[in-house]
Design a protein around this motif. Structure first.
Motif, mmCIF file in Angstrom:
data_model
loop_
_atom_site.group_PDB
_atom_site.id
_atom_site.type_symbol
_atom_site.label_atom_id
_atom_site.label_comp_id
_atom_site.label_asym_id
_atom_site.label_seq_id
_atom_site.Cartn_x
_atom_site.Cartn_y
_atom_site.Cartn_z
ATOM 1 N N ALA A 45 0.838 -1.093 0.012
ATOM 2 C CA ALA A 45 -0.085 0.401 -0.428
ATOM 3 C C ALA A 45 0.728 0.928 -0.127
ATOM 4 O O ALA A 45 0.307 2.164 -0.736
ATOM 5 C CB ALA A 45 -0.355 -0.180 1.105
ATOM 6 N N TYR A 46 1.975 1.025 0.912
ATOM 7 C CA TYR A 46 3.108 2.952 0.238
ATOM 8 C C TYR A 46 3.642 2.402 -1.370
ATOM 9 O O TYR A 46 4.792 2.985 -1.038
ATOM 10 C CB TYR A 46 4.416 2.840 0.839
ATOM 11 C CG TYR A 46 4.035 2.828 2.798
ATOM 12 C CD1 TYR A 46 4.426 3.429 3.113
ATOM 13 C CD2 TYR A 46 2.812 1.858 3.004
ATOM 14 C CE1 TYR A 46 3.928 4.188 4.970
ATOM 15 C CE2 TYR A 46 2.472 1.608 5.364
ATOM 16 C CZ TYR A 46 2.797 3.306 5.715
ATOM 17 O OH TYR A 46 2.645 3.965 6.508
ATOM 18 N N ASN A 47 2.868 1.827 -1.230
ATOM 19 C CA ASN A 47 3.606 2.194 -3.567
ATOM 20 C C ASN A 47 4.773 2.762 -3.016
ATOM 21 O O ASN A 47 5.661 3.100 -3.745
ATOM 22 C CB ASN A 47 3.057 3.000 -3.773
ATOM 23 C CG ASN A 47 1.668 3.344 -3.959
ATOM 24 O OD1 ASN A 47 1.119 2.437 -4.487
ATOM 25 N ND2 ASN A 47 1.035 4.509 -3.798
ATOM 26 N N PRO A 48 6.054 0.824 -2.823
ATOM 27 C CA PRO A 48 7.934 0.889 -2.907
ATOM 28 C C PRO A 48 8.129 0.678 -4.241
ATOM 29 O O PRO A 48 9.279 1.122 -4.225
ATOM 30 C CB PRO A 48 7.603 -0.828 -1.837
ATOM 31 C CG PRO A 48 6.582 -1.234 -2.187
ATOM 32 C CD PRO A 48 5.147 -0.615 -2.662
ATOM 33 N N ASP A 49 7.490 0.636 -5.033
ATOM 34 C CA ASP A 49 8.111 0.937 -6.259
ATOM 35 C C ASP A 49 8.583 2.117 -7.281
ATOM 36 O O ASP A 49 8.813 2.121 -7.740
ATOM 37 C CB ASP A 49 7.084 0.127 -7.383
ATOM 38 C CG ASP A 49 7.905 -1.464 -7.853
ATOM 39 O OD1 ASP A 49 8.468 -2.134 -7.165
ATOM 40 O OD2 ASP A 49 6.594 -2.802 -8.295
ATOM 41 N N LEU A 50 7.623 3.057 -6.473
ATOM 42 C CA LEU A 50 7.761 4.537 -6.421
ATOM 43 C C LEU A 50 8.840 5.174 -6.307
ATOM 44 O O LEU A 50 8.746 5.647 -4.672
ATOM 45 C CB LEU A 50 6.069 5.485 -6.265
ATOM 46 C CG LEU A 50 5.138 4.924 -7.005
ATOM 47 C CD1 LEU A 50 4.516 5.615 -6.188
ATOM 48 C CD2 LEU A 50 5.928 5.333 -8.571
ATOM 49 N N SER A 51 10.224 4.349 -6.281
ATOM 50 C CA SER A 51 11.636 4.136 -5.446
ATOM 51 C C SER A 51 12.305 5.907 -6.401
ATOM 52 O O SER A 51 12.224 6.090 -7.637
ATOM 53 C CB SER A 51 12.234 3.649 -5.663
ATOM 54 O OG SER A 51 13.448 3.210 -4.821
ATOM 55 N N PRO A 52 12.842 6.554 -6.036
ATOM 56 C CA PRO A 52 12.898 6.076 -3.965
ATOM 57 C C PRO A 52 11.925 7.098 -3.020
ATOM 58 O O PRO A 52 12.539 7.224 -1.871
ATOM 59 C CB PRO A 52 13.985 6.588 -4.062
ATOM 60 C CG PRO A 52 14.538 8.518 -4.965
ATOM 61 C CD PRO A 52 13.181 7.536 -6.203
ATOM 62 N N VAL A 53 10.807 7.489 -3.506
ATOM 63 C CA VAL A 53 10.143 8.412 -2.814
ATOM 64 C C VAL A 53 9.371 7.818 -1.591
ATOM 65 O O VAL A 53 10.126 7.818 -0.639
ATOM 66 C CB VAL A 53 9.073 9.082 -3.640
ATOM 67 C CG1 VAL A 53 8.248 9.944 -2.790
ATOM 68 C CG2 VAL A 53 9.526 10.008 -5.020
ATOM 69 N N ASN A 54 8.318 6.795 -2.186
ATOM 70 C CA ASN A 54 8.096 6.448 -0.386
ATOM 71 C C ASN A 54 8.937 5.231 -0.362
ATOM 72 O O ASN A 54 8.689 4.686 0.870
ATOM 73 C CB ASN A 54 6.148 5.691 -1.262
ATOM 74 C CG ASN A 54 5.421 6.006 -1.844
ATOM 75 O OD1 ASN A 54 5.868 7.628 -1.530
ATOM 76 N ND2 ASN A 54 4.633 6.300 -1.928
#
Length: 415
Positions: A45-54
């Motif tokens: 749910a934290y969208n970890p693929d949106l690196s390095p932001v989330n």
């Protein structure tokens, strides 16, 4: 080695035995599996693929195989999955402690390793016990907002979960068949072979003061007590006041339109009334066609829409549905060259001067959802400073930290 010398003589409780340990183990088998699955969902749910932001967990490699774009519907999804994760974790604490107590003599049996296979089993037990204590301890500390452990909670809990669950699965594969045999058709330890019962049962136990079933009732009562004093933070009304063991759950948020839970106040993150005033604050929106700067008055002059959405946080607490009013995120994207069907991911930056999520990213499906807002009002009144004035993001189904408060800049496009 003989039973009398292999079992540490200082452990003499008559409660220990395969039946007692197996009963606790079956409960943990179901509970920890649910904890692991809901924990992975929280991470997704934290969208970890949106690196390095989330992404607060670097170099996850193959451990990120399951990640997906977190959906916006049902809008209460994260409230449910994270509420279950945290409440169940707290509820299982007495069961875990009782299970560890029931098998602790095996950690001190001599000789420490009778063979290579036995040595590997002992090492796996250390990983299992250590992993369980680490995961439950860091989880409870996170719920209490007490970050005494070194480093960021996210990678510590994430990597720890994989180590613990791998050991847990290996242990379950080896022990579940025996545990079921211990429980099936047996009363206490009757009918068990002497050598198998003796692995957990003291050879010279003290006189019993309570039965093993009585001890299970005691453990169950402790679990119910923790459940009753923590689950209320996910509900409204009188039930919320029963959550006395959690910082946000039972706290009185006050009354009025802004009378609902706050994770971090403006003062805590360094946001002042001066920098959010009409003279000082401008929302900077960047996209395909350039940069747009908007005052709060200019935002209020745009088409406004309303959404009834809750806020749900990783600590497990949540609010009821609040009525938010503001500009749709997809309409904000239109100001810089996108339409509702092409609105891309967005990077949202806050005025807050410190904290893990000063910058947060939202995926395309979240931006395009008609309920996703840059909120300016809540429950019919302007946002209070602690609730994110002059503008905050509110997205259905997203963790609370992604519903950024005190928004200063929004950048649409490839992240």
């Amino acid at each position: 080695m003989a039973r009398s010398t292999s079992f540490p003589v200082r452990w003499r409780s008559p409660l220990r035995g395969p039946w007692f340990t197996s009963a606790l183990g079956v409960v943990l088998l179901a509970g920890i599996t649910v904890l692991f699955v809901t924990g992975l969902l929280s991470y997704a749910a934290y969208n970890p693929d949106l690196s390095p932001v989330n992404d607060k967990t670097p170099d996850k490699g193959l451990l990120g195989f399951y990640l997906f774009s977190w959906p916006t519907g049902p809008y209460w999804l994260y409230r449910l999955t994270q509420g279950v994760h945290v409440t169940l974790g707290i509820t299982l604490v007495p069961v875990l402690l009782a299970k560890l107590w029931s098998v602790v003599p095996r950690l001190f049996q001599l000789p420490p390793a009778r063979s290579v296979a036995h040595a590997l089993e002992r090492i796996s037990l250390l990983l299992l016990v250590g992993g369980a204590l680490f995961e439950f301890t860091t989880g409870v500390l996170n719920v209490q907002l007490d970050y005494v452990f070194p480093g960021s909670f996210y990678p510590l809990h994430f990597y720890g979960a994989w180590v613990f669950f791998a050991a847990f699965v290996a242990h379950a594969v080896l022990k579940v068949p025996a545990a079921l045999r211990n429980l099936r058709g047996l009363r206490e330890d009757e009918g068990l072979p002497r050598e198998r019962a003796g692995q957990l049962r003291a050879p010279h136990p003290d006189p019993p003061t309570v039965s093993r079933r009585g001890a299970l009732w005691l453990v169950g009562g402790g679990a119910l007590l923790l459940f009753g004093t923590s689950a209320g933070r996910s509900f409204d009304g009188p039930l919320r006041r029963t959550a006395v063991l959690t910082p946000h759950g039972g706290a009185d948020p006050g009354s009025g339109p802004g009378g609902f839970q706050i994770n971090k106040t403006a003062a805590y993150v360094g946001v002042t009334a001066r920098e959010t005033s009409g003279e000082a604050w401008r929302l900077v929106v960047t996209g395909r066609t350039g940069i747009v700067r908007l005052s709060r008055a200019e935002l209020l002059a745009l088409d406004l829409h309303s959404s009834a959405l809750p806020i749900a946080c990783v600590e497990g607490w949540s609010t009821s549905d609040q009525w938010w009013r503001g500009v749709r995120l997809r309409d904000v994207a239109q100001l810089v060259g996108y339409d509702a069907d092409t609105a891309p991911d967005v990077l949202v930056e806050s005025l807050q001067s410190h904290g893990a999520f000063r910058r947060a990213a939202l995926r395309t499906n979240q931006v395009r959802d008609a309920r996703s807002l840059l909120a300016l009002e809540v429950n019919g009144e302007p946002l209070t400073l602690d609730h994110g004035y002059p503008a905050r993001v509110i997205v259905p189904g997203a963790p609370g930290v992604l519903n950024t408060k005190w928004v200063a800049r929004m950048t649409f496009g490839e992240l």
